[in-house]
Design an enzyme around this catalytic site. Structure first.
Site, PDB file in Angstrom:
ATOM      1  N   ARG A 152      47.428 -21.243  47.117  1.00 14.10           N
ATOM      2  CA  ARG A 152      47.003 -22.561  47.591  1.00 14.10           C
ATOM      3  C   ARG A 152      47.917 -23.681  47.094  1.00 14.10           C
ATOM      4  NH1 ARG A 152      40.862 -21.362  45.767  1.00 14.10           N
ATOM      5  NH2 ARG A 152      41.991 -19.899  44.450  1.00 14.10           N
ATOM      6  N   LYS A 183      51.599 -20.523  39.847  1.00 15.80           N
ATOM      7  CA  LYS A 183      50.671 -21.656  39.691  1.00 15.80           C
ATOM      8  C   LYS A 183      50.618 -22.211  38.263  1.00 15.80           C
ATOM      9  CE  LYS A 183      46.056 -21.115  40.033  1.00 15.80           C
ATOM     10  NZ  LYS A 183      44.750 -21.099  40.724  1.00 15.80           N
ATOM     11  N   GLN A 238      48.628  -7.012  35.102  1.00 14.94           N
ATOM     12  CA  GLN A 238      47.717  -6.593  36.167  1.00 14.94           C
ATOM     13  C   GLN A 238      48.615  -6.143  37.322  1.00 14.94           C
ATOM     14  OE1 GLN A 238      45.520  -9.717  38.139  1.00 14.94           O
ATOM     15  NE2 GLN A 238      43.967  -8.312  38.930  1.00 14.94           N
ATOM     16  N   ASN A 254      43.779 -25.441  41.851  1.00 16.40           N
ATOM     17  CA  ASN A 254      44.255 -24.453  42.828  1.00 16.40           C
ATOM     18  C   ASN A 254      45.324 -25.013  43.748  1.00 16.40           C
ATOM     19  OD1 ASN A 254      42.372 -22.578  41.890  1.00 16.40           O
ATOM     20  ND2 ASN A 254      40.781 -23.418  43.221  1.00 16.40           N
ATOM     21  N   ARG A 276      68.544 -40.628  27.604  1.00 19.08           N
ATOM     22  CA  ARG A 276      68.170 -39.228  27.800  1.00 19.08           C
ATOM     23  C   ARG A 276      68.919 -38.276  26.875  1.00 19.08           C
ATOM     24  NH1 ARG A 276      71.971 -36.810  31.653  1.00 19.08           N
ATOM     25  NH2 ARG A 276      73.538 -38.387  32.109  1.00 19.08           N
ATOM     26  N   ALA A 305      88.653 -57.416  26.588  1.00 19.78           N
ATOM     27  CA  ALA A 305      87.940 -57.184  27.851  1.00 19.78           C
ATOM     28  C   ALA A 305      88.878 -56.579  28.893  1.00 19.78           C
ATOM     29  CB  ALA A 305      87.375 -58.501  28.356  1.00 19.78           C
TER      30      ALA A 305
END
Ligand code: UD1
Ligand code: CA
Length: 436
Positions: free
Chosen positions: A17, A24, A75, A224, A313, A403
């Site tokens: 879903r 998920k 599973q 879900n 960052r 500069a």
């Protein structure tokens, strides 16, 4: 042993879903995967024996949880929640204590609630539910005389659909009894799956005591799909911001601010509107983060000001009383105390000392097309506006760069460097170049 609790988290489902190629439970809330939210909560609740059932996306999930001591169970086929628990029979079936079953898609559960559930479960079963504002999709908890049942939405008639006491997916109780009842679960005719919720029939038949514990929907919602994910993010953001407000952080227009779950902010920090604080941000006292700034993986020491509209960052450390102004990007750099980078600059892979002034438009040219090179700028340096510093390069203490210079050679301590084309003046020269 009876009072010992092991946890089993189910996370082998396909998560169809979500309409995503990502498993998920790896979708993130406040910068952290759902599965890590729940594992962290189990750990902080003091639970040590944590098992997780994984399916076809096992490897991807293992990469994310590899630094935890969680034990993994596979599973083979995703035949439903009862089958998922049954996959753990070999490892857990003979355990003589309490089992706490959690679903991997309930990341908002709080530590104190996990503790309460465990402490409320003695020789009985605790079925955890909540009153849902909109119960659609959840299994409904039904009391019939002494019997307690959970009916899935797909199997519910009109009357049952009106019930808003929903099953959260959490059951806690004597482990061996859970496995005993589990073996009696038949395949559900409608969904074709082995539904864990059918366990309650058998527990009731065997006259086991089931207590219904209810907690707030806000921490028990199951996720879900993307709509539920974004709703959970809203709830979590509210929780995170409340935590910082209580600690003495000022948030101006908090609804417009985003804060990841592991951000640390000291008191007397002010965060202005539309600020994004991603993972691994630490902000010390009396810092001001001005509007529209995007900050990740950064440490900002006290009394500094960053923004408006800056981007900081990837492993950056900002010293005390530093000014980082508008349209400045800083990456993988260390900025010394009292240094100013006030306007329009890019500082990458750079170490800057204290009391240095970086003029508007200064760019560290850190990338040569193959690798990133380092810039080192000393203390009390003055870099004029619009300079390009071609790395690798070292600019000594108390030096001065004029500069508009493009600097590719090191500048010594106290040195002066100018590297720009000489200005020409042509008297009355305008008419030579501009014919109008
Ligand atoms: C489930 C409950 C429902 C409850 C809701 C709470 C069942 C049958 N239904 O429904 O009563 O109100 O949660 O949010 O349990 N999983 C596996 N292997 C499988 C199938 C699922 O490990 O073969 C895992 C999933 O990864 C997930 C969890 O079990 O973490 C729950 O499965 P999901 O499909 O999300 O169940 P719901 O339909 O939400
Ligand atoms: Ca679910």
């Amino acid at each position: 042993m009876k009072n010992h609790t092991k946890v089993l988290i189910l996370a082998a489902g396909k998560g169809k879903r979500m309409k995503s190629t990502k498993p998920k439970v790896l979708h993130e809330l406040a910068g952290k995967s759902m599965i890590m939210h729940i594992i962290d909560k189990c750990i902080s609740s003091g639970l040590k024996d944590i098992y997780i059932v994984l399916g076809e996306h096992k490897q991807q999930i293992l990469n994310i949880i590899k630094n935890t001591k969680v034990k993994v169970i596979s599973q083979k086929k995703q035949l439903g929640t009862a089958d998922a628990i049954n996959s753990a029979k070999k490892q857990l079936g003979e355990f003589n204590g309490r089992l706490l079953i959690l679903y991997g898609d309930m990341p908002l559960i709080k530590e104190e609630t996990i503790k309460k559930i465990i402490n409320n479960t003695y020789n009985s079963f605790s079925l955890v539910g909540f009153l849902a504002e909109n119960p659609k999709g959840y299994g409904r908890i039904i009391k019939k005389g002494n019997q307690i049942l959970v009916i899935e939405e797909k199997n519910a008639n009109k009357e049952i659909k009106k019930v808003n006491l929903c099953y959260s997916g959490i059951l806690c109780g004597p482990n061996k009894e859970i496995f005993k009842s589990l073996s009696k679960i038949q395949k559900d005719k409608i969904s074709g799956e082995y539904l864990f919720t059918n366990i309650f029939n058998n527990l009731s038949e065997r006259k086991k005591l089931i207590k219904i514990l209810t907690y707030s929907e806000d921490e028990l919602i199951g996720i879900n799909d993307k709509k539920q994910l974004s709703y959970a993010e809203e709830l979590l953001q509210e929780r995170i911001k409340l935590f910082h407000l209580k600690n003495g952080v000022t948030l101006l227009s908090p609804n417009s601010i985003y804060i990841s779950s592991n951000v640390k902010i000291d008191k007397d920090v002010v965060i202005e509107p539309n600020v994004f604080l991603g993972n691994n941000v630490v902000i010390k006292a009396n810092v001001r983060v001005k509007s529209n700034s995007y900050i990740e993986d950064t440490y900002i020491n006290s009394f500094s000001e960053v923004g408006p509209t800056c981007r900081i960052r990837k492993n950056t450390q900002i010293g005390k009383n530093v000014k980082v102004g508008n349209f400045v990007e800083i990456k993988n750099s260390q900025i010394g105390n009292n240094t100013k980078i006030n306007h329009l600059a890019y500082i990458g892979d750079t170490v800057i000392g204290t009391n240095t002034n970086i003029g508007a438009g200064t760019i560290t040219c850190n990338y040569d097309g193959i690798k990133k090179n380092k810039t080192t700028i000393g203390d009390n340096v003055f870099i004029g506006s619009n300079c390009s510093l071609i790395a690798p390069i070292k600019i000594g203490n108390k030096s001065f760069i004029a500069a508009g210079s493009t600097v590719s050679n090191n500048v010594d301590k106290n040195g002066f460097s100018i590297a720009r084309a000489k200005q020409q003046i042509i008297k009355n020269g305008r008419s030579k170049f501009l014919k109008v």
